[in-house]
Design a protein around this motif. Sequence first.
Motif, PDB file in Angstrom:
ATOM      1  N   GLY A   1       0.821  -1.214   0.000  1.00 32.94           N
ATOM      2  CA  GLY A   1       0.000   0.000   0.000  1.00 32.94           C
ATOM      3  C   GLY A   1       0.851   1.258   0.000  1.00 32.94           C
ATOM      4  O   GLY A   1       1.772   1.394   0.806  1.00 32.94           O
ATOM      5  N   VAL A   2       0.532   2.197  -0.875  1.00 31.69           N
ATOM      6  CA  VAL A   2       1.279   3.470  -0.914  1.00 31.69           C
ATOM      7  C   VAL A   2       0.820   4.340   0.252  1.00 31.69           C
ATOM      8  O   VAL A   2      -0.169   4.042   0.915  1.00 31.69           O
ATOM      9  N   GLN A   3       1.553   5.437   0.454  1.00 31.37           N
ATOM     10  CA  GLN A   3       1.264   6.276   1.627  1.00 31.37           C
ATOM     11  C   GLN A   3      -0.184   6.769   1.655  1.00 31.37           C
ATOM     12  O   GLN A   3      -0.827   6.782   2.704  1.00 31.37           O
ATOM     13  N   LEU A   4      -0.689   7.169   0.482  1.00 31.13           N
ATOM     14  CA  LEU A   4      -2.073   7.648   0.397  1.00 31.13           C
ATOM     15  C   LEU A   4      -3.040   6.602   0.949  1.00 31.13           C
ATOM     16  O   LEU A   4      -3.947   6.904   1.724  1.00 31.13           O
TER      17      LEU A   4
ATOM     18  N   SER B   1     -10.640   3.742 -10.031  1.00 32.96           N
ATOM     19  CA  SER B   1     -10.088   2.552 -10.695  1.00 32.96           C
ATOM     20  C   SER B   1      -8.704   2.177 -10.188  1.00 32.96           C
ATOM     21  O   SER B   1      -8.381   0.994 -10.106  1.00 32.96           O
ATOM     22  N   PHE B   2      -7.864   3.183  -9.925  1.00 37.29           N
ATOM     23  CA  PHE B   2      -6.441   2.883  -9.740  1.00 37.29           C
ATOM     24  C   PHE B   2      -5.962   2.944  -8.293  1.00 37.29           C
ATOM     25  O   PHE B   2      -4.838   2.515  -8.000  1.00 37.29           O
ATOM     26  N   THR B   3      -6.785   3.482  -7.386  1.00 33.41           N
ATOM     27  CA  THR B   3      -6.360   3.547  -5.985  1.00 33.41           C
ATOM     28  C   THR B   3      -6.130   2.122  -5.458  1.00 33.41           C
ATOM     29  O   THR B   3      -6.942   1.221  -5.681  1.00 33.41           O
ATOM     30  N   HIS B   4      -5.010   1.948  -4.780  1.00 33.05           N
ATOM     31  CA  HIS B   4      -4.563   0.634  -4.282  1.00 33.05           C
ATOM     32  C   HIS B   4      -4.607  -0.431  -5.389  1.00 33.05           C
ATOM     33  O   HIS B   4      -5.044  -1.569  -5.185  1.00 33.05           O
ATOM     34  N   GLN B   5      -4.191   0.021  -6.589  1.00 31.25           N
ATOM     35  CA  GLN B   5      -4.055  -0.918  -7.720  1.00 31.25           C
ATOM     36  C   GLN B   5      -5.396  -1.588  -8.057  1.00 31.25           C
ATOM     37  O   GLN B   5      -5.431  -2.708  -8.564  1.00 31.25           O
ATOM     38  N   GLY B   6      -6.491  -0.909  -7.714  1.00 30.82           N
ATOM     39  CA  GLY B   6      -7.811  -1.471  -8.032  1.00 30.82           C
ATOM     40  C   GLY B   6      -8.188  -2.657  -7.171  1.00 30.82           C
ATOM     41  O   GLY B   6      -9.161  -3.358  -7.471  1.00 30.82           O
TER      42      GLY B   6
ATOM     43  N   ILE C   1       4.488   4.603 -10.733  1.00 28.72           N
ATOM     44  CA  ILE C   1       4.431   3.206 -10.268  1.00 28.72           C
ATOM     45  C   ILE C   1       5.745   2.902  -9.549  1.00 28.72           C
ATOM     46  O   ILE C   1       6.813   3.326 -10.007  1.00 28.72           O
ATOM     47  N   GLY C   2       5.711   2.123  -8.484  1.00 29.90           N
ATOM     48  CA  GLY C   2       6.970   1.725  -7.862  1.00 29.90           C
ATOM     49  C   GLY C   2       6.781   1.146  -6.484  1.00 29.90           C
ATOM     50  O   GLY C   2       5.656   0.843  -6.053  1.00 29.90           O
ATOM     51  N   ASP C   3       7.903   0.990  -5.780  1.00 31.22           N
ATOM     52  CA  ASP C   3       7.879   0.489  -4.412  1.00 31.22           C
ATOM     53  C   ASP C   3       7.100   1.499  -3.562  1.00 31.22           C
ATOM     54  O   ASP C   3       7.408   2.697  -3.590  1.00 31.22           O
ATOM     55  N   PRO C   4       6.111   1.038  -2.826  1.00 35.08           N
ATOM     56  CA  PRO C   4       5.300   1.970  -2.040  1.00 35.08           C
ATOM     57  C   PRO C   4       6.107   2.788  -1.039  1.00 35.08           C
ATOM     58  O   PRO C   4       5.647   3.831  -0.585  1.00 35.08           O
ATOM     59  N   ARG C   5       7.320   2.321  -0.693  1.00 36.07           N
ATOM     60  CA  ARG C   5       8.117   3.094   0.269  1.00 36.07           C
ATOM     61  C   ARG C   5       8.760   4.308  -0.381  1.00 36.07           C
ATOM     62  O   ARG C   5       9.267   5.184   0.299  1.00 36.07           O
ATOM     63  N   GLU C   6       8.760   4.348  -1.719  1.00 34.87           N
ATOM     64  CA  GLU C   6       9.352   5.515  -2.393  1.00 34.87           C
ATOM     65  C   GLU C   6       8.347   6.656  -2.409  1.00 34.87           C
ATOM     66  O   GLU C   6       7.184   6.458  -2.766  1.00 34.87           O
ATOM     67  N   GLU C   7       8.839   7.831  -2.026  1.00 31.95           N
ATOM     68  CA  GLU C   7       7.946   8.977  -1.935  1.00 31.95           C
ATOM     69  C   GLU C   7       7.319   9.279  -3.295  1.00 31.95           C
ATOM     70  O   GLU C   7       7.996   9.204  -4.324  1.00 31.95           O
TER      71      GLU C   7
ATOM     72  N   THR D   1       5.075   7.598  -4.877  1.00 29.43           N
ATOM     73  CA  THR D   1       4.479   6.455  -5.581  1.00 29.43           C
ATOM     74  C   THR D   1       2.967   6.456  -5.371  1.00 29.43           C
ATOM     75  O   THR D   1       2.488   6.624  -4.254  1.00 29.43           O
ATOM     76  N   LEU D   2       2.242   6.260  -6.462  1.00 31.67           N
ATOM     77  CA  LEU D   2       0.781   6.171  -6.334  1.00 31.67           C
ATOM     78  C   LEU D   2       0.253   4.790  -6.687  1.00 31.67           C
ATOM     79  O   LEU D   2      -0.867   4.432  -6.328  1.00 31.67           O
ATOM     80  N   VAL D   3       1.061   4.014  -7.432  1.00 36.20           N
ATOM     81  CA  VAL D   3       0.629   2.667  -7.798  1.00 36.20           C
ATOM     82  C   VAL D   3       1.712   1.672  -7.373  1.00 36.20           C
ATOM     83  O   VAL D   3       2.838   1.722  -7.866  1.00 36.20           O
ATOM     84  N   GLY D   4       1.373   0.802  -6.456  1.00 36.47           N
ATOM     85  CA  GLY D   4       2.317  -0.209  -5.973  1.00 36.47           C
ATOM     86  C   GLY D   4       2.057  -1.558  -6.646  1.00 36.47           C
ATOM     87  O   GLY D   4       1.381  -1.632  -7.683  1.00 36.47           O
ATOM     88  N   PRO D   5       2.581  -2.623  -6.050  1.00 38.29           N
ATOM     89  CA  PRO D   5       2.394  -3.955  -6.629  1.00 38.29           C
ATOM     90  C   PRO D   5       1.020  -4.523  -6.281  1.00 38.29           C
ATOM     91  O   PRO D   5       0.412  -4.111  -5.291  1.00 38.29           O
ATOM     92  N   VAL D   6       0.568  -5.505  -7.053  1.00 38.82           N
ATOM     93  CA  VAL D   6      -0.597  -6.282  -6.617  1.00 38.82           C
ATOM     94  C   VAL D   6      -0.080  -7.333  -5.629  1.00 38.82           C
ATOM     95  O   VAL D   6       1.123  -7.525  -5.481  1.00 38.82           O
ATOM     96  N   ILE D   7      -0.982  -8.006  -4.955  1.00 44.61           N
ATOM     97  CA  ILE D   7      -0.574  -8.752  -3.768  1.00 44.61           C
ATOM     98  C   ILE D   7       0.274  -9.992  -4.052  1.00 44.61           C
ATOM     99  O   ILE D   7       1.201 -10.302  -3.306  1.00 44.61           O
ATOM    100  N   ASN D   8      -0.012 -10.717  -5.133  1.00 48.97           N
ATOM    101  CA  ASN D   8       0.760 -11.949  -5.373  1.00 48.97           C
ATOM    102  C   ASN D   8       0.679 -12.377  -6.846  1.00 48.97           C
ATOM    103  O   ASN D   8      -0.045 -11.761  -7.651  1.00 48.97           O
ATOM    104  N   GLU D   9       1.398 -13.434  -7.155  1.00 47.67           N
ATOM    105  CA  GLU D   9       1.500 -13.882  -8.545  1.00 47.67           C
ATOM    106  C   GLU D   9       0.152 -14.369  -9.071  1.00 47.67           C
ATOM    107  O   GLU D   9      -0.194 -14.132 -10.228  1.00 47.67           O
TER     108      GLU D   9
END
Length: 503
Positions: free
Chosen positions: A115-118, A297-302, A334-340, A342-350
Amino acid sequence: MTDTSTRSADGRDVDELDIAPETGWNALFLDGEWVPAGDRDLIDVENPATRTTLTTVPSATEDDVDEAYAIAEDAQSAWGQRPPQERAAIVSDACALLGEYADDLEWLFAVECGGVQLKADFETQLAQGTMEVGAGLAMRDGGRRKDSVTPGKENLLVREPAGVVGVITPWNFPLYLTSRVVAPAIALGNSVVLKPDEHTPLMGGLVLARVFEEAGLPDGVLNVVPGYGHEIGDHFSGHSVPSVMSFTGSSEVGRGVGQRAVGAYTEPALELGGNNAHVVLPDADLERAIDAGAFGSFTHQGQECISITRHVVHESLYDEYVAGLADRAAQLPIGDPREEGTLVGPVINESQRDKIVGFLEESVANGATVEAGGGHDGLFIEPTVLSGVTSDMPVACNEHFGPVAPVIPFETDEEAIEIVNDTEYGLSGSVHSTDVARARDVADAMETGMVHINDQPLNDEPHVAFGGVGASGLGRYNDEWIMDTLTTLKWISIQREPREYPY
Ligand code: NAD
């Protein structure tokens, strides 16, 4: 084993957070004790951005579930008899602790949930909000008096705690979705056994155990058994001890949970999936509709049950809407949620990624056009906008649960309503129009539990009824509605003067 390379830039390790219990997180929380994993199998908790292991937690067994329910059953009666203001104060104190640990929580949201900071801020606020409202319920559970048809009789409806509440929650909003049941359940005098999702056992369970422990909750009132749903879920949800089984998760799993709960005479409360439509009528304010559409649509990668999964847009605005949404999508960092920033992080798993990408590719093969995004790298999926979508394409007829925005055109309001309702789900939705009466007519016709006019579906307010219809669930959460689920009404009548019987 814990991978030390998972240490964050600021040197923290998940076991060394201020909020961590002295034993670290590799434990169950039973009867107020952190019970070490011992010889149980372990669950690796992974950072979705880096795929490194943050920590391990025990994989609870069916025996652990039995023990947790027995403990909760023993603890409930004394807890239910404690004065309501004491119960409320403990829930309020736990809520305040969430604020004190905000830095730890923000970091955990990033490394455990992606989860990103937002999103972390949003979820922390929601969790605190639901705990405040939940605490207040302790003082609002008074019963009612009803007149009687029998002379000399007084009817009283007394509200009692339901008893033991079983709680199963998902990984996408783990702290909030857990707090919204655990806090009111505890405030109302119930005891709880909680099984968080295997991807987020900390934010979905052990963190809450930690703050309630620190707030002074008596032993046994909250018990946490981290475990795999496919291993202990059936046993957990079909157990004879709980009076209420609260499940938040997919419709498929929820249906089985509900059936098992009813089979054990346990009341199910089910918050399930959604396939939420964002309807843009021809007289909509286009910019507002696009802004709302991108956020929804895009908050928390949908990955929210109330995310927009279908954009249903009038043909007269279609091209401009698609272009505007694609422009917004292309600009999201898009990127690692720890990077300032970032608005789109990864989805949870493969498996989630593969499901989303599969729907996407199949829809393109069936004629949809990628207007933005479309690619992925590891668990990072680009915010994607698709045009030329029809209701039968996989991205539209499934809950895709990813950063994907399929846009479907329509000609008449009636057709829009038909498209919206062409799904077994009925959770949330939105309608944009400058004519509120017209939007209201469409909202009325949408077969959903919630609709937001001139906004987007991603709304949850802890004092407002939340829930869906159809495959989206049974019952309502928040405030007085969850109070009804978490309490039992007992009818006590007093015959104040002798009654005349027929014989
Ligand atoms: P999921 O159903 O796979 O898992 C949810 C929980 O159920 C997890 O804790 C899991 O371990 C457990 N589980 C799995 N099998 C079980 C079984 N046989 N018996 C009992 N429990 C079992 O869902 P998910 O993929 O983790 O979460 C995403 C889904 O949750 C989406 O469909 C989303 O829409 C839904 N959701 C709904 C709401 C809501 O309020 N309506 C909120 C968030 C998420």
